[in-house]
Design an enzyme around this catalytic site. Structure first.
Site, PDB file in Angstrom:
ATOM      1  N   TYR A 125       0.866  -1.225   0.084  1.00  0.00           N
ATOM      2  CA  TYR A 125      -0.021  -0.111   0.004  1.00  0.00           C
ATOM      3  C   TYR A 125       0.881   1.255  -0.114  1.00  0.00           C
ATOM      4  O   TYR A 125       2.079   1.291   0.202  1.00  0.00           O
ATOM      5  CB  TYR A 125      -0.991  -0.051   1.241  1.00  0.00           C
ATOM      6  N   CYS A 126       0.239   2.470  -0.210  1.00  0.00           N
ATOM      7  CA  CYS A 126       1.062   3.660  -0.405  1.00  0.00           C
ATOM      8  C   CYS A 126       0.308   4.692   0.086  1.00  0.00           C
ATOM      9  O   CYS A 126      -0.516   4.663   1.260  1.00  0.00           O
ATOM     10  CB  CYS A 126       1.700   3.973  -1.658  1.00  0.00           C
ATOM     11  N   ARG A 127       0.129   6.018  -0.552  1.00  0.00           N
ATOM     12  CA  ARG A 127      -0.549   7.141  -0.153  1.00  0.00           C
ATOM     13  C   ARG A 127      -1.936   7.056  -0.310  1.00  0.00           C
ATOM     14  O   ARG A 127      -2.667   7.820   0.340  1.00  0.00           O
ATOM     15  CB  ARG A 127       0.187   8.171  -0.751  1.00  0.00           C
ATOM     16  N   CYS A 160      -2.054   6.490  -5.957  1.00  0.00           N
ATOM     17  CA  CYS A 160      -0.576   6.597  -5.891  1.00  0.00           C
ATOM     18  C   CYS A 160      -0.101   5.548  -6.482  1.00  0.00           C
ATOM     19  O   CYS A 160      -0.541   4.311  -6.411  1.00  0.00           O
ATOM     20  CB  CYS A 160      -0.277   6.463  -4.348  1.00  0.00           C
ATOM     21  N   LEU A 190      -3.029   4.917   3.226  1.00  0.00           N
ATOM     22  CA  LEU A 190      -2.992   4.964   4.744  1.00  0.00           C
ATOM     23  C   LEU A 190      -4.013   6.049   5.279  1.00  0.00           C
ATOM     24  O   LEU A 190      -4.695   5.643   6.183  1.00  0.00           O
ATOM     25  CB  LEU A 190      -1.557   5.291   5.302  1.00  0.00           C
TER      26      LEU A 190
END
Length: 225
Positions: free
Chosen positions: A180-182, A186, A210
């Site tokens: 996972y990222c932003r 993303c 997140l």
């Protein structure tokens, strides 16, 4: 309250509401809000991330600060900005979700630039939460380490996307890996899943980032990797 007073009251009230719309009416300011949802940043950092000049970045931040959407602190000669509160991200997220439901151009843009995204079998936050309870998945936070330290999914490992190849030997081959990222747009997680699959790992991406995870009332951990 007579009719003239009622009209004046409504006019003044909706003028104030419209200030929020004006603050959110810039694509550049929306990107700044999205970045500040990850962590506090300096003007220079924001300028580098967005590709804007420092002067232009500062002007957009002043608009957001005037409407009390961001807060500023000074450290010597440097100014740092953060969101004024979680409701700012919730407002941006609501706008994003509304646009996704009404504008087909968004999906067309995603398909154009991320043509292989549908093959990555994205996992929803609810599904990931269940999988974490069953302990049958490895979660990777592929954002920069500074963002991980500010807040991350409990149990997630910090491996920035540009360091994936260096840490392949540390990842189990018998568990599914979720990156996972932003946020949903993303591309760090897309790049991470692509690289992991090329090396034979069973990898998927999380549909959201997140801030979305935290917005759902789910736990968030802080601290270094």
């Amino acid at each position: 309250m007579d009719s003239d007073q009622k009209r004046s009251f409504k006019n003044e009230l909706y003028d104030q509401f419209a200030r929020m719309g004006k603050a959110f009416s810039s694509a550049s300011r929306l990107e700044l809000i999205d970045l500040l949802a990850q962590r506090e940043r300096s003007v220079d950092e924001l300028a580098e991330e967005t590709g804007m000049s420092v002067a232009n970045t500062s002007r957009h931040l002043q608009v957001l600060k005037k409407e009390r959407l961001v807060r500023r602190r000074k450290d010597g000669t440097r100014a740092y900005y953060r969101l004024a509160g979680p409701e700012v991200f919730r407002a941006w997220r609501a706008m994003r979700v509304l646009a996704e439901s009404r504008l087909s151009e968004i999906e067309e843009t995603v398909r154009h630039y991320l043509s292989d995204r549908e093959e990555m079998e994205a996992l929803s936050p609810d599904e990931l939460e269940t999988r974490l309870q069953d302990d049958d998945v490895v979660v990777l936070d592929v954002r920069p380490e500074e963002e991980y330290e500010t807040g991350h999914i409990p149990g997630a490992r910090s491996i920035p996307v540009d360091q994936i190849e260096e840490h392949l030997g540390e990842l189990p081959e018998d568990k599914e890996i979720v990156a996972y990222c932003r946020g949903p747009y993303c591309v760090y997680s897309d790049d991470a899943v692509r690289r992991l699959r090329e090396q034979g790992y069973d990898a998927r991406r999380l549909k959201e980032g997140l801030p979305d995870w935290a917005n759902g009332g789910r736990p968030v951990a802080e601290g270094p990797a």
